[in-house]
Design an enzyme around this catalytic site. Structure first.
Site, short mmCIF file in Angstrom:
data_model
loop_
_atom_site.label_atom_id
_atom_site.label_comp_id
_atom_site.label_asym_id
_atom_site.label_seq_id
_atom_site.Cartn_x
_atom_site.Cartn_y
_atom_site.Cartn_z
N THR A 13 47.60 43.10 39.30
CA THR A 13 48.74 42.19 39.83
C THR A 13 48.33 40.84 40.40
O THR A 13 49.46 40.30 40.94
CB THR A 13 49.50 43.01 40.70
OG1 THR A 13 48.70 43.55 41.63
CG2 THR A 13 49.89 44.28 40.01
N TYR A 14 47.18 40.41 40.36
CA TYR A 14 46.99 39.17 41.00
C TYR A 14 47.57 37.88 40.38
O TYR A 14 47.73 37.86 38.77
CB TYR A 14 45.53 38.77 40.88
CG TYR A 14 44.48 39.35 42.17
CD1 TYR A 14 45.17 40.34 43.03
CD2 TYR A 14 43.35 39.12 41.96
CE1 TYR A 14 44.27 40.93 43.89
CE2 TYR A 14 42.36 39.86 42.98
CZ TYR A 14 42.95 40.77 43.87
OH TYR A 14 42.05 41.39 44.82
N THR A 15 48.36 37.05 41.00
CA THR A 15 49.05 36.09 40.30
C THR A 15 49.97 36.56 39.31
O THR A 15 50.20 36.05 38.36
CB THR A 15 48.45 34.79 40.07
OG1 THR A 15 47.45 35.52 39.06
CG2 THR A 15 47.82 34.08 41.20
#
Length: 356
Positions: free
Chosen positions: A61-63
């Site tokens: 879910t990073y960025t």
């Protein structure tokens, strides 16, 4: 003696070779209000790999998934040379209770999504990202082992979990012949040393490499914060989303204690002709038990500055000053066990060495 990115280290009790500084890809993409757009992120990737770097850290879910997509795009030409680490357990779809958590359904769906976003057929290192206190450890361990047996994941690891749960999981994995954990990712820096109480000693005893995140203390150790910045905080979300400085204040990074530590870091940096960031990273890089701190550069200039930490040689007196200003209370039972009283009643005046 100076290190280089191609002075590789073994990760935990595995044969996996990783660079002594990992490149965090949470800055790949600007969806969170800061970070690097595609072309800048590509420069970070290219420079890091050009110098022999091979260890990348991201999460599903990073960025909002763009971190994995960009990393997968950049890694396509040299995929087999790289160690791609990603994570599962954070919520992927708001309102869907099974799109987050540590359970098997979340695990498998997240891994399948990461494989698509990274454009690869396997993940080198999969972390359980955040402990959720709800899923039986046997379910987690068996799920991770199944992914390894399927070849979708090569190694497994854990992040942000209590030391007693990690050691319990490692013991169960060993007893049942399941894939062992080879690394623990934890917050660790001169302003956050509480991992020294249990997590790092546990990791060394149980065969896990330590991969610190936020080794610059949210940027406080770079020296860019001032005491007047303490008044800039808003809420942790919402209005601070596009202002990293205000967010760090809201998260509690900017305190009198932490600013005092940053002052000593700046003094040592001045003595060495280095930057504060390089000194703070060098301290983490050479801390006992640490395998590879994660650097999170947003620009090529920041990356070059961070990589300069590999060349920093801190003197014993400088290390002592840094350790003194950042010292933490050991807490119970560690303070008791380290006391002169306990040493006297258990060993008297005898000298007993531990060898090997």
């Amino acid at each position: 003696m100076a290190l280089t990115l191609d002075t590789y280290r073994l990760l935990g009790r595995s044969g996996l070779r990783v660079s002594p500084l990992a490149l965090g890809a949470a800055t790949f993409g600007t969806e969170w209000g800061w970070g690097a757009e595609r072309d800048e992120a590509r420069k970070l990737f290219d420079r890091y790999t050009e110098l022999g770097g091979n260890f990348f850290d991201t999460a599903s879910t990073y960025t909002n998934g763009r971190s994995e997509r960009l990393l997968g795009e950049f890694a396509r030409g040299d995929r087999d040379k790289l160690v791609l680490a990603t994570k599962y357990s954070t919520l992927r779809r708001p309102g869907d209770p099974n799109s987050g958590g540590t359970h098997r359904k979340s695990m498998l769906a997240s891994v399948e999504g990461s494989l698509r976003q990274l454009n690869t057929d396997h993940i080198d290192l999969l972390y359980l990202n955040i402990w959720d206190f709800r899923t039986p450890v046997e379910e987690i361990l068996r799920g991770l082992d199944d992914l390894v047996r399927l070849g979708k994941v090569l190694y497994v690891a854990i992040s942000s979990a209590p030391a007693w749960q990690v050691s319990r999981m490692q013991a169960i994995a060993d007893l049942r012949g399941w894939s062992p954990l080879i690394a623990v990712e934890t917050e660790y820096s001169l302003i956050e040393r509480t991992a020294e109480r249990d997590l790092i000693p546990m990791a060394r005893e149980m065969g896990l490499g330590v991969v610190p995140f936020s080794p610059l203390g949210g940027g406080v150790l770079t020296g860019k914060y001032r005491r007047e910045d303490r008044d800039r905080a808003g809420s942790v979300a919402g209005e601070t989303a596009n202002d990293r400085k205000s967010l760090n204040v809201a998260l509690g990074w900017v305190t009198d204690r932490n600013l005092a530590i940053a002052d000593v870091v700046k003094e040592v940096a001045s003595e060495l002709g280095r930057t504060p960031a390089q000194v703070a990273l060098a301290w983490a890089l050479n801390a006992p038990g640490v395998t590879a701190p994660i650097i999170g550069a947003r620009t090529p200039a920041q990356l070059e500055d961070n990589l300069g930490a590999l060349e920093v040689d801190l003197t014993p007196s400088q290390l002592a000053r840094l350790d003194e200003v950042s010292a933490i209370e050991l807490g119970n039972p560690h303070a008791t066990l380290a006391s002169d009283h306990i040493r006297t009643v258990t060993s008297g005046d005898m000298r007993i060495e531990i060898r090997g």
